[in-house]
Design an enzyme around this catalytic site. Structure first.
Site, PDB file in Angstrom:
ATOM      1  N   ALA A  32       0.820  -1.215   0.000  1.00  0.00           N
ATOM      2  CA  ALA A  32       0.000   0.000   0.000  1.00  0.00           C
ATOM      3  C   ALA A  32       0.851   1.261   0.000  1.00  0.00           C
ATOM      4  O   ALA A  32       0.368   2.334  -0.315  1.00  0.00           O
ATOM      5  CB  ALA A  32      -0.906  -0.005   1.224  1.00  0.00           C
ATOM      6  N   LYS A  33       2.122   1.115   0.375  1.00  0.00           N
ATOM      7  CA  LYS A  33       3.078   2.227   0.413  1.00  0.00           C
ATOM      8  C   LYS A  33       2.496   3.456   1.097  1.00  0.00           C
ATOM      9  O   LYS A  33       2.572   4.559   0.588  1.00  0.00           O
ATOM     10  CB  LYS A  33       3.592   2.553  -0.996  1.00  0.00           C
ATOM     11  CG  LYS A  33       4.283   1.354  -1.644  1.00  0.00           C
ATOM     12  CD  LYS A  33       5.069   1.696  -2.875  1.00  0.00           C
ATOM     13  CE  LYS A  33       5.768   0.496  -3.463  1.00  0.00           C
ATOM     14  NZ  LYS A  33       4.849  -0.534  -4.032  1.00  0.00           N
ATOM     15  N   ARG A  34       1.933   3.246   2.276  1.00  0.00           N
ATOM     16  CA  ARG A  34       1.350   4.337   3.028  1.00  0.00           C
ATOM     17  C   ARG A  34       2.429   5.110   3.777  1.00  0.00           C
ATOM     18  O   ARG A  34       3.543   4.631   3.969  1.00  0.00           O
ATOM     19  CB  ARG A  34       0.315   3.796   4.019  1.00  0.00           C
ATOM     20  CG  ARG A  34      -0.894   3.145   3.346  1.00  0.00           C
ATOM     21  CD  ARG A  34      -1.595   4.135   2.437  1.00  0.00           C
ATOM     22  NE  ARG A  34      -2.955   3.709   2.123  1.00  0.00           N
ATOM     23  CZ  ARG A  34      -3.316   3.085   1.002  1.00  0.00           C
ATOM     24  NH1 ARG A  34      -2.430   2.806   0.081  1.00  0.00           N
ATOM     25  NH2 ARG A  34      -4.584   2.757   0.802  1.00  0.00           N
TER      26      ARG A  34
END
Lengths: 271, 271
Positions: A95-97
């Site tokens: 998700a590369k949050r």
């Protein structure tokens, strides 16, 4: 899942393969588009035919989120299917949050509690208070972007700060964070020789390695420079496996590609 | 929306206020929890009572995503409501995305086409090929994290690379990207004096400024150091406005807080 359990699965299956589920409706076999939920149907078929060859699955949330509410439903069904049928697989929400405090806590709860993923990928740019909320969950992991495998990695990640490239500063700084034993790192295979330096900074952390195959990295070099005594590697392949065929035989074709990687991994693990 | 139209709205309303919709079900007035869609009910009430005082709304997608499919439905309803009823407002999906090529393209389509947001916030860590896909859409903007307003900003953003702090390298490097006229930047108000240096690198770009009020930044200083001849500023306030009251009067209380900021902005704009 604990790191120890993940290492055990790797040894048991003679595989450190992670299958990336970058499910693109424009690339999946056309006959699946008639299904009620084509994304889930595709994910399920891939998972069922590859599960004994890999230890991890990594749904890329962007592809699901691109379809709004329907996409989220497909993502929920996919992770529920994995948790129910293949509980020994390590699951990664790609998700590369990266956001501050209370927002990070929201994301952590969404991925770790509601969806019950084992891990989620995180961007480091906002620093400590954007990462630590993800490290508060027992047996859950934040996988931090360190050195990615794309061309843009050279824009900032490899630039020097205090005599070290930024990605090494990220490793060094974040390994001082609270509960840093719950950190893993994304390190692209396209620069496998960099893994030697990386292992000096984070000897015990698991590394999630994209970029083997399609993006030019060599599995042998990744293992040579990156493995530790617990293996400590998850090598990801997405398109190379899941789009091996766009015909009705797509699942068997994906299995063949996954097996090719698993066989190579088994050889390396025997060394 | 174009930058010029946004500037016109600012001059028309005498306001460069952006209201951040960080909608936390644990903080909204309890009576709203009986509504069918409490998040949307809250958003709608806040929007209806503040629209004439602000030029932009910024839903923080994490808070919606934390509730899975239901949350996405609330987010969709919120942006649809804005687009239908207040088409002159600039809308920001505060999603802090950042991924490579085809994944970025997916996100860009999801936010710009499906949801019809005017802009989306983006993390710079992965560089050029993670940002440029967002810059291909006419009259749409990517708002890049440069200098954030949280404590962790000092972990990496302010560290020196080639004689400039990383956040200035981000401004410098990204302003060379293709279609960089569609870039805006997040710059925290807690370091308002930094805005002078920032304006030397990106004189014409809009800056989205969080951290005024709650996080200690001064509106006057932000304007003094950050405004350009098109104003070029969007000052965001989230919690300070939307949680001004947790009683039945929450919407009026939010309006009062928004008006307080708008009045101060009107004074600055006359200078």
């Amino acid at each position: 899942m604990t790191q120890k359990e993940l290492s055990q699965q790797i040894k048991l299956k003679k595989s450190f393969l992670c299958v990336g589920l970058d499910i693109d409706l424009e690339k999946i076999p056309p006959h699946l588009l008639q299904e009620e939920d084509p994304m889930f149907a595709f994910a399920k078929a891939i998972i069922d035919t590859t599960h004994d060859l890999c230890v991890a699955y990594k749904p890329n949330t962007a592809f699901f989120e691109a379809y709004g509410v329907k996409g989220w439903q497909s993502l929920e069904k996919t992770i529920q299917y994995l948790n129910k049928n293949y509980p020994d697989h390590f699951t990664i929400a790609d998700a590369k949050r990266g956001d501050i405090g209370n927002t990070s806590t929201r994301y952590a709860k969404a991925f770790f509690e509601d969806l019950n993923f084992d891990s989620v990928t995180i961007a480091p740019y906002m620093g400590k208070d954007s990462v630590e909320p993800f490290l508060e969950f027992e047996d859950k992991f934040a996988i931090l972007l360190a050195l990615t495998s794309n061309a843009g990695a050279f824009d900032f990640q490899t630039k020097t700060i205090d005599r070290l490239p930024l990605y090494q500063q990220v490793l060094k700084t974040t390994s001082q964070y609270k509960n840093s034993e719950r950190l893993m790192y994304v390190v692209g295979a396209t620069k496998a020789e960099y893994l030697q330096d990386i292992r000096k900074i984070v000897p015990d952390s698991f590394l999630l390695v994209p970029g083997v195959g399609a993006q030019g990295g060599s599995l042998e070099e990744v293992y040579k420079y990156g493995a530790n005594d617990q293996v400590g590697l998850l090598v990801n392949s997405s398109r190379g496996i899941i789009y091996a065929s766009q015909q009705e035989d797509f699942a068997e074709a994906a299995r063949a590609k996954a097996m090719q990687m698993q066989v190579e991994m088994a050889t390396l693990l025997r060394l």
